[in-house]
Enzyme design. Structure first.
Site, PDB file in Angstrom:
ATOM      1  N   ASP A 288       0.867  -1.186   0.000  1.00 11.90           N
ATOM      2  CA  ASP A 288       0.000   0.000   0.000  1.00 11.90           C
ATOM      3  C   ASP A 288       0.902   1.235   0.000  1.00 11.90           C
ATOM      4  OD1 ASP A 288      -3.106   0.848   1.271  1.00 11.90           O
ATOM      5  OD2 ASP A 288      -1.453   2.293   1.350  1.00 11.90           O
ATOM      6  N   ASN A 296      -2.227  13.186  -4.334  1.00 10.81           N
ATOM      7  CA  ASN A 296      -3.405  13.717  -5.024  1.00 10.81           C
ATOM      8  C   ASN A 296      -3.706  15.149  -4.584  1.00 10.81           C
ATOM      9  OD1 ASN A 296      -4.200  11.596  -6.733  1.00 10.81           O
ATOM     10  ND2 ASN A 296      -5.158  10.508  -5.028  1.00 10.81           N
ATOM     11  N   ASP A 305      -2.395   9.479 -10.815  1.00 12.38           N
ATOM     12  CA  ASP A 305      -2.532   8.358 -11.748  1.00 12.38           C
ATOM     13  C   ASP A 305      -1.185   7.983 -12.368  1.00 12.38           C
ATOM     14  OD1 ASP A 305      -5.196   8.197 -11.259  1.00 12.38           O
ATOM     15  OD2 ASP A 305      -5.865   9.008 -13.202  1.00 12.38           O
ATOM     16  N   GLU A 331      -4.765   2.281  -4.183  1.00 10.52           N
ATOM     17  CA  GLU A 331      -3.295   2.254  -4.194  1.00 10.52           C
ATOM     18  C   GLU A 331      -2.779   1.031  -3.454  1.00 10.52           C
ATOM     19  OE1 GLU A 331      -4.585   2.832  -1.078  1.00 10.52           O
ATOM     20  OE2 GLU A 331      -2.785   3.955  -0.445  1.00 10.52           O
TER      21      GLU A 331
HETATM   22  P1  GH3 Z   1      -1.533   5.507   4.207  1.00 10.06           P
HETATM   23  O1  GH3 Z   1      -0.073   5.772   4.243  1.00 10.06           O
HETATM   24  O2  GH3 Z   1      -2.122   5.319   5.553  1.00 10.06           O
HETATM   25  O3  GH3 Z   1      -1.879   4.406   3.292  1.00 10.06           O
HETATM   26  O4  GH3 Z   1      -2.197   6.864   3.639  1.00 10.06           O
HETATM   27  P2  GH3 Z   1      -2.886   7.063   2.252  1.00 10.06           P
HETATM   28  O5  GH3 Z   1      -3.117   8.505   2.022  1.00 10.06           O
HETATM   29  O6  GH3 Z   1      -2.113   6.388   1.189  1.00 10.06           O
HETATM   30  O7  GH3 Z   1      -4.207   6.237   2.432  1.00 10.06           O
HETATM   31  P3  GH3 Z   1      -5.728   6.550   2.178  1.00 10.06           P
HETATM   32  O8  GH3 Z   1      -6.397   5.217   2.141  1.00 10.06           O
HETATM   33  O9  GH3 Z   1      -6.228   7.575   3.178  1.00 10.06           O
HETATM   34  O10 GH3 Z   1      -5.818   7.230   0.776  1.00 10.06           O
HETATM   35  C1  GH3 Z   1      -5.657   6.511  -0.393  1.00 10.06           C
HETATM   36  C2  GH3 Z   1      -5.757   7.463  -1.537  1.00 10.06           C
HETATM   37  O11 GH3 Z   1      -5.518   6.832  -2.777  1.00 10.06           O
HETATM   38  C3  GH3 Z   1      -7.090   8.131  -1.619  1.00 10.06           C
HETATM   39  C4  GH3 Z   1      -7.507   7.967  -3.036  1.00 10.06           C
HETATM   40  O12 GH3 Z   1      -7.983   9.143  -3.613  1.00 10.06           O
HETATM   41  C5  GH3 Z   1      -6.249   7.560  -3.740  1.00 10.06           C
HETATM   42  N1  GH3 Z   1      -6.508   6.749  -4.880  1.00 10.06           N
HETATM   43  C6  GH3 Z   1      -7.073   5.513  -4.907  1.00 10.06           C
HETATM   44  N2  GH3 Z   1      -7.203   5.088  -6.189  1.00 10.06           N
HETATM   45  C7  GH3 Z   1      -6.696   6.071  -6.983  1.00 10.06           C
HETATM   46  C8  GH3 Z   1      -6.553   6.239  -8.398  1.00 10.06           C
HETATM   47  O13 GH3 Z   1      -6.892   5.362  -9.203  1.00 10.06           O
HETATM   48  N3  GH3 Z   1      -5.975   7.384  -8.869  1.00 10.06           N
HETATM   49  C9  GH3 Z   1      -5.563   8.360  -7.992  1.00 10.06           C
HETATM   50  N4  GH3 Z   1      -5.012   9.447  -8.501  1.00 10.06           N
HETATM   51  N5  GH3 Z   1      -5.715   8.235  -6.669  1.00 10.06           N
HETATM   52  C10 GH3 Z   1      -6.274   7.120  -6.157  1.00 10.06           C
HETATM   53 MG    MG Z   2      -1.964   4.250   1.245  1.00  9.64          MG
HETATM   54 MG    MG Z   3      -5.027   2.239   1.061  1.00  4.11          MG
END
Ligand code: GH3
Ligand code: MG
Ligand code: MG
Length: 410
Positions: A288, A296, A305, A331
């Protein structure tokens, strides 16, 4: 003004459709053979005089080949009608069949001009299987102008050829020494890599038992010999198109659109396959990306992306080909390590985590350094289910996050 071939066909159709008997059929065949011969000669000459680098060369070669095939088909049609007359099938009926066939033939010269584009890589690939060399070559001649044909002389050879290549459809004889067409069909249907291949059987049998046991159960289509050649072509092309669509849809449904990696459905399918096939060692990692939300928030979703795509490519590049890397969602990524015990899998994942952090990822917002955390677990000896295994990996992932991120826990 119509072409000599079209005029010949018109004459042949007229002669054949009057149903006057074998005499008229012979006349029909001759009427078509004549204009075709007029084309074959000059085309061959031109072909010999044209250098291979000349763009006309390939085109002329196709025309010459098509003429040969047409001539072969005229002979074959004539033979069919003669056989029908010997079997005392009504002349009117066979004459009309011939007329229909000939009328269809006139379309072929138009296909000639379309062939250079049809011959592009997405030309349908068809495997023709028959233990009789004559039948093989005949079917190949009929299908040749429309699809790319490969030949096999037995069911066993066909299976090996299908496994080694990419085919849309197989057209197979049923009765062959060794593996018959029905057995070949069953082998294809139980092979996950070959189950989308279209299957057509050419058979002498049309009895209900055979149909129930083989045709309705395993194959897509069949024709009873002797068959109409235009019908064969039409059915094979349709079958190949359907089969290709089917396999493209299946591939799409299993691929993540953003990263091109196997998606969750594909990972689950693979997990079920591994778990269902024995008790060997199996370790699973979940990775992760750390603080990805900040990427973002700071740079926008497009850059996010891009980072995801680079991250996915790096995981794939740094993993052995036998270890499946997939996007689990968002992610989060999964890596399957069949055959690896916990210690070895943890070492492999530590290598991935280090590789992610080692070098920034190039994005349109400039180089971006990201890190990831991972959890790894090994299936326990007592036949643990994959959801339970994955849940334990996930628990270790959260340990890694809580312990400060950019690390792996097991
Ligand atoms: P942590 O270290 O605890 O994992 O923090 P984090 O910010 O990575 O975790 P969190 O689950 O809060 O956020 C995950 C983010 O990933 C939020 C979401 O918008 C982003 N994300 C998920 N799928 C995609 C995608 O396909 N494209 C983009 N640009 N962002 C994505
Ligand atoms: Mg994360
Ligand atoms: Mg996550």
């Amino acid at each position: 003004m119509s072409s000599p071939v079209e005029q010949g066909v018109a004459a042949a159709v007229e002669a054949a459709a009057d149903g006057a008997g074998l005499q008229s059929v012979r006349h029909a065949a001759q009427a078509l053979r004549q204009p075709l011969s007029l084309i074959v000669g000059p085309t061959q000459h031109l072909l010999e005089d044209t250098d291979e680098s000349d763009p006309r060369h390939a085109h002329l070669a196709v025309i010459a080949r098509n003429c040969e095939i047409l001539l072969a088909r005229v002979d074959e049609l004539y033979a069919t009608v003669r056989a029908a007359s010997r079997a005392r099938v009504g002349f009117r009926q066979t004459g009309q069949l011939l007329a229909r066939n000939l009328a269809e033939l006139v379309q072929t010269p138009h296909h000639v001009s379309a062939l250079p584009t049809v011959q592009e890589p997405d030309r349908f690939r068809v495997l023709v299987v028959d233990d009789s060399p004559d039948t093989r070559l005949f079917v190949a001649a009929v299908l040749g102008p429309f699809v790319e044909v490969t030949l096999a002389g037995s069911g066993e050879e066909a299976l090996a050829t299908l496994r080694a290549g990419e085919f849309d459809t197989v057209v197979s004889d049923v009765m062959m020494p060794g593996m018959g067409g029905d057995e070949l069909a069953r082998a294809l249907r139980t092979d996950p890599r070959l189950r989308d291949v279209g299957i057509m059987l050419l058979t002498g049998r049309s009895d209900p038992e055979f149909r129930a046991a083989v045709i309705h159960e395993t194959v897509d289509d069949y024709l009873v010999k002797p068959f109409d050649t235009n019908e064969l072509t039409a059915r094979v092309v349709r079958l190949a198109r359907d089969a290709r669509t089917r396999s493209q849809l299946r591939r799409q449904a299993r691929t993540d659109a953003l990263t091109g990696l196997p998606n969750r459905a594909a990972v689950v399918e693979e997990l079920e396959h591994i778990v269902g096939n024995g008790d060997g060692a199996l370790s699973v990692a979940i990775l992760d990306i750390d603080h990805f939300k900040q990427v973002n928030d700071t740079h926008g979703h497009t850059v996010g992306d891009e980072a995801l795509r680079h991250f996915a490519a790096r995981l794939t590049r740094e993993s052995a080909p036998e270890h499946l890397v997939g996007r689990w969602g968002g992610e989060e990524f999964v890596v399957l390590y069949p055959g690896l015990a916990l210690a070895a899998a943890k070492e492999a994942v530590a290598g991935l985590v280090a590789a992610v952090a080692a070098e920034p990822h190039a994005t349109s917002a400039g180089p971006l350094t990201i890190t990831a955390s991972a959890g790894v677990a090994e299936r326990d000896a007592v036949g643990e289910s994959w959801p339970s295994l994955l849940a334990r990996s996930d628990t270790h992932l959260y340990e890694a996050k809580n312990a400060g991120r950019n690390r792996v826990c097991a």
